[in-house]
Every structure is written in C-alpha cells, then in structure tokens.
Design a protein around this motif. Sequence first.
Motif, PDB file in Angstrom:
ATOM      1  N   PRO A  22      49.630  16.298  94.361  1.00  0.00           N
ATOM      2  CA  PRO A  22      50.561  17.071  93.102  1.00  0.00           C
ATOM      3  C   PRO A  22      50.301  16.723  91.682  1.00  0.00           C
ATOM      4  O   PRO A  22      49.907  17.493  90.980  1.00  0.00           O
ATOM      5  N   ALA A  23      49.962  15.200  91.433  1.00  0.00           N
ATOM      6  CA  ALA A  23      49.906  14.826  90.141  1.00  0.00           C
ATOM      7  C   ALA A  23      48.457  15.417  89.778  1.00  0.00           C
ATOM      8  O   ALA A  23      48.313  15.602  88.407  1.00  0.00           O
ATOM      9  N   LYS A  26      48.552  19.007  88.602  1.00  0.00           N
ATOM     10  CA  LYS A  26      49.270  19.152  87.328  1.00  0.00           C
ATOM     11  C   LYS A  26      48.260  18.778  86.125  1.00  0.00           C
ATOM     12  O   LYS A  26      48.111  19.722  85.286  1.00  0.00           O
ATOM     13  N   ASP A  30      47.453  21.320  83.209  1.00  0.00           N
ATOM     14  CA  ASP A  30      48.170  20.772  81.854  1.00  0.00           C
ATOM     15  C   ASP A  30      47.215  19.952  81.026  1.00  0.00           C
ATOM     16  O   ASP A  30      47.155  20.144  79.601  1.00  0.00           O
TER      17      ASP A  30
END
Length: 408
Positions: A22-23, A26, A30
């Motif tokens: 998940p990191a 992201k 981003d």
Amino acid sequence: MTENAVPAAELYTDEFAVDPYPAFAKLRVDSPVCPVTSPRFDSYLITRYDDAKAALMDPRLSKDLYGPGQHFLRIFGPNSEGLNKNMLNSDPPEHSRLRQITSRAFAPRRLEALRPRIAEIVAGLLDRIVPDGHADLMRDFAIPLPMMVIGELLGIPDKDRQTVLEWTQVIRESGSSGRPPAEEKARVQEAQAWLHGYLTELVAAKRIRPGDDMVSMLVAACDEEGVLSERELVSTTFLLLFAGHQTTADFIGNATVALLTNPAQLDLLRATPDLLPQAIEELLRFDGPLPVASPRIATEEVEYQGVRIPEGSIVGVVINSANHDPAQFEDADRLDLCRERGPHLGFGHGVHYCLGVSLARMEAQIGIGELLRRLPGLALAVPPEELRRLPAASPFRGLIELPVRFTA
C-alpha cells in the motif's frame, strides 16, 4: 533534499514491514521519485516500473561505491570495506572483468550437474521435519537449503557451515534482536570481521589444497591469471556466500506465505505441478526478497518524473514497487500463477542482472515443489499478521520465523 522529503521513520513503519505494497502504491501515485531522509543517509526512491527499468540501466547512476566520494562509508560503514569491493559495487569495465571471472562458476553444465545434489539436500531436510507435523520453515528448511548448496559450491568444509551461517544471520537479522542500537551495530561489525577473517583463511587453505569448487577457481584467477586482486578475491567470495543463500532463503519463505494465504492458487499449483516454473516467476514478482536494488550514486544531476536528483545522491530503485505497477501488470496486487511470464524486475535488469539466476530458480523449483508434495495440509501455525519479519528498513524482505503445521 526537497521540502517534500519523507522521513524514513514515517515510511518504514511496523505496518510497512508486514505489507509494504500500500505504501508503494501511494508513492507511485503521489511521489514516484521520492526523497527520503534518515539519520544514516538521504536517498531518492524510484518506484514506477518504466522509471525503475530505465534507472537500472542508466550509466549516470553508478554502482561504484568505492570510487570518488567513498560512498560505501555512508551506506555500509568502514568495517564493510574488506567485504564489499566486488562486482556488485562496481561499474564497467571493472564490473565486466569481475563478472566474467565469476560467471565461470555458474556455467549451465556445472549447475545442471548439481540438480541431483540439490534434490538430495531438500529430501534430507524434509525427512527431518516430516514426522513432527510442525516446523519453523525458515530455520528448518528455507535458510539451510541454499546455505548447504552454496557451501558446497564454494568449498566451505561441512564442519564450518553452521558457524558461517550463524554469523551471516547476524547481518541478515540486524535490527530485529531488540538490542540497543550501539550494541546491535557492534554485533554486526563483529560478524563482518569474523566473516572477513574466515574467508581470508579459506582462501589461504585453497591455495595449499585446491579443489573442484568456486573459491579454488577464484584463487587460480588471482594467482595464475593475475586478473583478480587479493581484496577482490575475498570480497567476491563473500558476495557469492551471502547472495548465494540470503535472497533464495527469503524468497522460499515469502513464496510459501504467499501460497498459504492464497489457497485457490495453492490448490492450483498442487493440482498442476508443471506450472511450477511459471509460478516461481509470479511469486518472485508478487513478493520478492530484495525490495530495493543495491544502492546507486548519481555521478551527475539526473531527472526522473520531473524530479532533479543532485549529483552525489544515493538512489534506490524499488523493485517490489515496480513489480506491482498496474501500468505494467494487470491486477498487479493479485497473485496469479497463470499470469503470462512478464518482464518482472525481481532479478534486476541490465549489466547487473542476477548472475546466479539459474541456480536460484533451480533451488526454488526443487525446494517449493517438494515442500508442497511432501507436506500435505501445509498451513500457517499463526495468523499472517503475527509472523516475525525482518525490520521494515532492512534491505531484505523476509521472515525471521515461519511456523507451520501439516499432516505428519
């Protein structure tokens, strides 16, 4: 470093150690080229597939940590100097010279002749645990298997292998012992010093009594051909020892967890054993043992995704993020053993593509294949989130323990 730099402590959390994906997702959206600050050194992480593949081939991103700037001091510390002057941390033409010498040990005919011995080692390890109905698969199988194989290839005497393994595990598990940081650092330095001393003695022993092994071959390249220095000889031996068992052990552990937490895929593989070679590639893409490629140094200012990376910066190519990039792999976060074999980056890319790839694949195919065949009802003995893993900031993604149960 830019104002949007991410502190390492905010990225490498306990949750990250359990599931970093998940990191990574992201970051890809981003901050695909993300500056990260830490007490030891700052770096830039490259997380998208196309950028990662390009960076792994970018000659402006040097692997020579021992050239101008002595960047190894920032990354590894002074005690590592005797162990890390090898092809992993060099650029062409030095890298080409060292790789050409070392590649002799991985000739296809030589490796294929090893297949029966690997099968014998796997059978012996499983014979010990089958009667019990439970095991720690890291301690009892995943770690000793590649260590025994590389020990034989290098010519490490059988009586020394357990001690060598214990010292390598000190380095591998750094940060997970619960010791104070200063004590942990001292312990790792002690391990580095012991391994350097041991390998130096092993080289000396092979000079007196050479055998049909990798170290004897490297000694000949040093003494008879003059194409390898003494420092390179010891350091290359360390690289073969550590790389030859560390990533394979972690991969077997990660792959086992991936299968046990995806029961439909596990059932498919049990029912279709011919799928195993393809499954190994997908398991490596899904949760590889080396999340970030070994460090690179920007020899000039470079730009990726509009982010300027200054000269002298440390760059980390995040392989495991690239391998989950939905722009490259459809439904990338799903384990799909029938996925067509795609160009994952689990073994790297470019001139530093993994030299031991054939050996790693052979060990994984034989090891995981026999594990599933001989341990019916194989299941985790604890919930997945309770598995003890290497620290989030570790350069490796792997397990400290893998408790399982099965039908004895």
